[in-house]
Design a protein around this motif. Sequence first.
Motif, PDB file in Angstrom:
ATOM      1  N   SER A  36      33.787  78.636  74.492  1.00  0.00           N
ATOM      2  CA  SER A  36      33.066  77.476  73.955  1.00  0.00           C
ATOM      3  C   SER A  36      33.974  76.518  73.202  1.00  0.00           C
ATOM      4  CB  SER A  36      31.935  77.940  73.024  1.00  0.00           C
ATOM      5  OG  SER A  36      32.454  78.712  71.950  1.00  0.00           O
ATOM      6  N   LEU A  37      35.061  77.015  72.626  1.00  0.00           N
ATOM      7  CA  LEU A  37      35.985  76.118  71.932  1.00  0.00           C
ATOM      8  C   LEU A  37      36.626  75.132  72.907  1.00  0.00           C
ATOM      9  CD1 LEU A  37      37.650  78.672  69.497  1.00  0.00           C
ATOM     10  CD2 LEU A  37      36.138  76.783  68.872  1.00  0.00           C
ATOM     11  N   LYS A 187      36.710  75.265  55.706  1.00  0.00           N
ATOM     12  CA  LYS A 187      35.320  74.817  55.670  1.00  0.00           C
ATOM     13  C   LYS A 187      35.154  73.418  56.246  1.00  0.00           C
ATOM     14  CE  LYS A 187      33.853  77.565  51.679  1.00  0.00           C
ATOM     15  NZ  LYS A 187      33.321  77.529  50.281  1.00  0.00           N
ATOM     16  N   GLU A 188      36.157  72.555  56.015  1.00  0.00           N
ATOM     17  CA  GLU A 188      36.013  71.166  56.431  1.00  0.00           C
ATOM     18  C   GLU A 188      36.107  70.979  57.937  1.00  0.00           C
ATOM     19  OE1 GLU A 188      40.370  71.505  54.940  1.00  0.00           O
ATOM     20  OE2 GLU A 188      38.394  72.359  54.466  1.00  0.00           O
ATOM     21  N   VAL A 189      36.543  72.014  58.673  1.00  0.00           N
ATOM     22  CA  VAL A 189      36.610  71.890  60.130  1.00  0.00           C
ATOM     23  C   VAL A 189      35.593  72.799  60.822  1.00  0.00           C
ATOM     24  CG1 VAL A 189      39.066  71.328  59.991  1.00  0.00           C
ATOM     25  CG2 VAL A 189      38.366  73.687  60.494  1.00  0.00           C
ATOM     26  N   SER A 190      34.802  73.511  60.041  1.00  0.00           N
ATOM     27  CA  SER A 190      33.925  74.532  60.601  1.00  0.00           C
ATOM     28  C   SER A 190      32.475  74.058  60.707  1.00  0.00           C
ATOM     29  CB  SER A 190      33.980  75.793  59.729  1.00  0.00           C
ATOM     30  OG  SER A 190      33.030  76.739  60.159  1.00  0.00           O
ATOM     31  N   ILE A 191      31.840  74.419  61.800  1.00  0.00           N
ATOM     32  CA  ILE A 191      30.406  74.175  61.954  1.00  0.00           C
ATOM     33  C   ILE A 191      29.602  75.367  61.438  1.00  0.00           C
ATOM     34  CG2 ILE A 191      28.536  73.869  63.640  1.00  0.00           C
ATOM     35  CD1 ILE A 191      30.499  72.373  65.404  1.00  0.00           C
ATOM     36  N   ASP A 192      30.010  76.551  61.861  1.00  0.00           N
ATOM     37  CA  ASP A 192      29.217  77.746  61.576  1.00  0.00           C
ATOM     38  C   ASP A 192      30.080  78.964  61.228  1.00  0.00           C
ATOM     39  OD1 ASP A 192      30.396  78.172  63.994  1.00  0.00           O
ATOM     40  OD2 ASP A 192      28.545  78.428  65.138  1.00  0.00           O
ATOM     41  N   GLY A 193      31.352  78.722  60.950  1.00  0.00           N
ATOM     42  CA  GLY A 193      32.257  79.827  60.680  1.00  0.00           C
ATOM     43  C   GLY A 193      33.014  80.310  61.896  1.00  0.00           C
ATOM     44  N   ASN A 197      34.356  71.448  64.217  1.00  0.00           N
ATOM     45  CA  ASN A 197      33.766  70.116  64.305  1.00  0.00           C
ATOM     46  C   ASN A 197      34.815  69.097  64.756  1.00  0.00           C
ATOM     47  OD1 ASN A 197      35.388  69.649  62.049  1.00  0.00           O
ATOM     48  ND2 ASN A 197      33.702  69.909  60.595  1.00  0.00           N
ATOM     49  N   GLU A 198      34.478  67.831  64.633  1.00  0.00           N
ATOM     50  CA  GLU A 198      35.377  66.779  65.101  1.00  0.00           C
ATOM     51  C   GLU A 198      36.728  66.821  64.391  1.00  0.00           C
ATOM     52  OE1 GLU A 198      35.317  61.948  66.018  1.00  0.00           O
ATOM     53  OE2 GLU A 198      33.730  62.874  64.818  1.00  0.00           O
ATOM     54  N   LYS A 199      36.710  67.091  63.086  1.00  0.00           N
ATOM     55  CA  LYS A 199      37.973  67.195  62.359  1.00  0.00           C
ATOM     56  C   LYS A 199      38.834  68.331  62.922  1.00  0.00           C
ATOM     57  CE  LYS A 199      36.430  65.310  57.900  1.00  0.00           C
ATOM     58  NZ  LYS A 199      36.238  65.601  56.457  1.00  0.00           N
ATOM     59  N   GLY A 200      38.185  69.396  63.291  1.00  0.00           N
ATOM     60  CA  GLY A 200      38.908  70.515  63.875  1.00  0.00           C
ATOM     61  C   GLY A 200      39.522  70.153  65.214  1.00  0.00           C
ATOM     62  N   TYR A 201      38.759  69.430  66.014  1.00  0.00           N
ATOM     63  CA  TYR A 201      39.294  69.023  67.313  1.00  0.00           C
ATOM     64  C   TYR A 201      40.393  67.975  67.177  1.00  0.00           C
ATOM     65  CZ  TYR A 201      36.075  71.879  69.967  1.00  0.00           C
ATOM     66  OH  TYR A 201      35.424  72.961  70.510  1.00  0.00           O
ATOM     67  N   ASP A 202      40.341  67.190  66.115  1.00  0.00           N
ATOM     68  CA  ASP A 202      41.451  66.265  65.852  1.00  0.00           C
ATOM     69  C   ASP A 202      42.758  67.046  65.691  1.00  0.00           C
ATOM     70  OD1 ASP A 202      39.716  64.114  65.893  1.00  0.00           O
ATOM     71  OD2 ASP A 202      39.599  63.912  63.713  1.00  0.00           O
ATOM     72  N   ILE A 203      42.686  68.144  64.941  1.00  0.00           N
ATOM     73  CA  ILE A 203      43.868  68.988  64.723  1.00  0.00           C
ATOM     74  C   ILE A 203      44.298  69.641  66.025  1.00  0.00           C
ATOM     75  CG2 ILE A 203      44.747  71.046  63.546  1.00  0.00           C
ATOM     76  CD1 ILE A 203      42.767  70.396  61.258  1.00  0.00           C
ATOM     77  N   LEU A 204      43.335  70.196  66.735  1.00  0.00           N
ATOM     78  CA  LEU A 204      43.652  70.887  67.975  1.00  0.00           C
ATOM     79  C   LEU A 204      44.273  69.944  69.000  1.00  0.00           C
ATOM     80  CD1 LEU A 204      43.497  73.606  69.434  1.00  0.00           C
ATOM     81  CD2 LEU A 204      41.211  72.960  70.254  1.00  0.00           C
TER      82      LEU A 204
END
Length: 214
Positions: A36-37, A187-193, A197-204
């Motif tokens: 899913s990621l 926490k700032e990149v997580s939806i549910d642990g 989220n979008e910030k996380g995908y920016d990093i990825l």
Amino acid sequence: MDVFERLYDYQVDRVKQIIEDAAKAQPQGTVFFGDSLIQSFDLQKYFPQQSFYNCGVNGATSEQLLLLHDDAIGRYHPKQVVLLIGTNDLGHTDESRLMDGHHQFDMLDVVYQVFQLIEIMNLKYGIEHVYIISPLPIDERKKKTDIRNNARLRLLGKEFSNFVNEFDNVSYIDVFDDFLDEGQLKKEVSIDGLHINEKGYDILAEKVKAALNI
């Protein structure tokens, strides 16, 4: 056995969509393959000028990816594959793998299945390059299971990074620490642990761009 018999009901429509999309794909592109990621990774947003194809399947395990390689890789005739897998192997509860109430789990099974998948990519499809993204950490307060925790996820990533040396065309993209804060998924990149989220995908996306020299 039919591949669809080995999928969860919620995965079947997704795999059918992957098969349908393959008919429109340009050969020599890049397939993103995983769970899913990957499925939630908006490739058009981050790589608009690239022939990138999303073949992520929600809930997929490494065993399922082995079953799906014909449809998610073979049909696309890609030049490159970006792979992200492992979290669900550590996260699923399967009664057939329980003994005396405890999970009987061998991480090397996961590593071997990914190793097999890469060998298939090379021998059957002639993939020019494979990029393995490390597992991401989780927030153990929300998504920890009997066998899934950050220590094991980090160790799984280390095992992946070790075996890439067996291949001339495999690279490892280590993102684990980029998503870690005080031992947990930020926490700032997580939806549910677990999911990001979008910030996380920016990093990825930035890590993938750097690895692929985009």
